[in-house]
Design a protein around this motif. Structure first.
Motif, PDB file in Angstrom:
ATOM      1  N   CYS A 181       0.769  -1.277  -0.148  1.00 60.49           N
ATOM      2  CA  CYS A 181       0.056  -0.090   0.038  1.00 60.49           C
ATOM      3  C   CYS A 181       0.891   1.124  -0.033  1.00 60.49           C
ATOM      4  O   CYS A 181       0.342   2.235  -0.046  1.00 60.49           O
ATOM      5  N   GLU A 182       2.254   0.986  -0.102  1.00 64.84           N
ATOM      6  CA  GLU A 182       3.099   2.454   0.196  1.00 64.84           C
ATOM      7  C   GLU A 182       2.764   3.101  -1.032  1.00 64.84           C
ATOM      8  O   GLU A 182       2.849   4.428  -1.015  1.00 64.84           O
ATOM      9  N   ASP A 183       2.358   2.990  -2.358  1.00 65.68           N
ATOM     10  CA  ASP A 183       2.185   3.892  -3.215  1.00 65.68           C
ATOM     11  C   ASP A 183       0.722   4.001  -3.607  1.00 65.68           C
ATOM     12  O   ASP A 183       0.639   4.622  -4.600  1.00 65.68           O
TER      13      ASP A 183
ATOM     14  N   ARG B  20      -2.393   6.096  -3.398  1.00 68.92           N
ATOM     15  CA  ARG B  20      -2.920   7.340  -3.126  1.00 68.92           C
ATOM     16  C   ARG B  20      -4.391   7.448  -3.218  1.00 68.92           C
ATOM     17  O   ARG B  20      -5.122   8.369  -2.754  1.00 68.92           O
TER      18      ARG B  20
ATOM     19  N   LYS C 204       4.349   3.731   6.426  1.00 70.64           N
ATOM     20  CA  LYS C 204       4.682   3.628   5.038  1.00 70.64           C
ATOM     21  C   LYS C 204       3.465   3.947   4.145  1.00 70.64           C
ATOM     22  O   LYS C 204       3.896   4.498   3.129  1.00 70.64           O
ATOM     23  N   CYS C 205       2.121   3.674   4.725  1.00 72.93           N
ATOM     24  CA  CYS C 205       0.980   3.975   4.109  1.00 72.93           C
ATOM     25  C   CYS C 205       0.008   5.004   4.272  1.00 72.93           C
ATOM     26  O   CYS C 205       0.228   5.504   5.609  1.00 72.93           O
TER      27      CYS C 205
END
Length: 369
Positions: A157-159, A161, A326-327
């Motif tokens: 899920c880090e990227d 948005r 991270k998310c």
């Protein structure tokens, strides 16, 4: 006013005769009337002082005994807790030792099923006394561990948005099945309150027996347990403030009622490729157009779907504890006729009213392993 018995009257009469004898004895001993009265007053005061001293000692020793008993109980509890803690730490340390861990695992396997069989037979008398306990048989987990964490868990899920709307997209692409949340439009008619009520009335015996876990939250009450019959006999007037802010959660975790719900809501489509077998548990979230924010309960499976079958709700996905750093949280306005997919490993879902909602919202929630 208490009634004097014959026994009380005779005691009082003897007391009066004794007082008269004492007074005659004092006067015959050349004492004045005043001296006799003073002597009797001093005698009575002495008796009262002794009685008060005795009561004070009794209270003192009684309080001391209670304090002493409480101290003894606390000492024993502290000792038992310390023994349990030390034992737990020792066992935990031993289990971290690989040879001991392998030895226990290899030798324990043969005793699991016989042990569970014995436990089942021992529980039969209890079940016969309390038949309502059988409802726990279908529970996959009786107590959720709030401290459960996965160390070094990767967070896809880090990227992320935003929640992607993949209606019409090729869902076979690998990038859509890495754990990211997405929604698609489903080819199924909306499920209204009337059709849901009709389903219940036609199968009330099954639902009342196997799916009686219903809670309702209103401005005037929070989390009251009710029956399905109570819910479907309510007059759902959306102009009523109580109803437009009401939230109903209906949980079905048995095969027969879940099959009946599937006949109305259908089988979820476009599931992620990593989803395995579907779980039996299904949740129905029935919300007034202004029902306040609530958090969706933990599901049996980790691949979760929310099928919006009527109305609309805003779904907020908050990163799991392991991915918080991270998310970031994302949200989506989930309209009727759409289904949202996400992984419980990475997200926790909450529901709140959509600003465009003007009617009841019905959300069908389930999960895959």
């Amino acid at each position: 006013m208490a009634t004097m018995t014959f026994k009380d009257y005779s005691v009082l009469q003897r007391y009066q005769e004794s007082i008269k004898k004492i007074r005659r004895f004092g006067l015959n001993s050349n004492l004045s009337e005043r001296e006799v009265n003073n002597a009797m007053d001093q005698c009575l005061r002495s008796l009262l002082d002794k009685e008060n001293e005795s009561k004070s000692k009794t209270r003192k020793y009684g309080l001391f005994s209670i304090i002493q008993l409480g101290t003894t109980v606390l000492k024993k509890l502290a000792f038992v807790s310390l023994v349990c803690l030390v034992t737990g730490l020792v066992l935990y340390g031993l289990l971290q030792h690989k040879p001991i861990q392998y030895f226990i695992q290899s030798n324990l396997q043969d005793f699991i099923y016989p042990g569970m069989k014995i436990l089942r037979k021992l529980s039969l008398p209890l079940i016969s006394l309390c038949p309502s306990l059988t409802k726990f048989y279908d529970e996959s987990c009786l107590v959720v561990n709030p401290f459960f964490r996965v160390p070094d868990m990767p967070c896809p899920c880090e990227d992320v948005r935003a929640v992607l709307n993949l209606t019409g997209e090729n869902l076979q692409q690998e990038q859509y099945h890495s754990g990211i949340p997405f929604l698609v439009k489903v080819d199924r008619v909306d499920v209204s309150w009337e059709s849901l009520k009709s389903l219940y009335l036609n199968n009330s015996i099954v639902f009342d027996r196997d799916a009686s876990q219903v809670t309702i939250s209103r401005p005037s009450s929070h989390g009251s347990a009710v029956t399905p019959n109570t819910i479907f006999n309510m007059n759902w007037d959306e102009s009523d403030r109580e109803m437009e802010q009401s939230h109903i959660q209906w949980r079905c975790n048995r095969m027969e009622p879940a099959r009946l719900l599937r006949s109305v809501f259908g089988v979820p489509s476009h599931e992620p490729t990593y989803a395995a077998g579907v779980t039996i548990e299904k949740l129905l979230m029935i919300d007034g157009p202004k029902a306040p924010l609530y958090r969706l309960p933990t599901t049996d499976g980790t691949t979760v779907f929310i099928q919006q079958s009527s109305g609309s709700r805003i779904i907020i996905l908050t990163p799991a504890h392991e991915c918080k750093e991270k998310c970031s949280a994302v949200s989506v306005d989930l309209p009727s006729g759409h289904i949202l997919w996400f992984s419980w490993w990475y997200w926790r879902a909450s529901s709140l009213p959509s600003p465009t909602a003007i009617s009841m919202g019905i959300s069908y929630v389930g999960s895959y392993l």
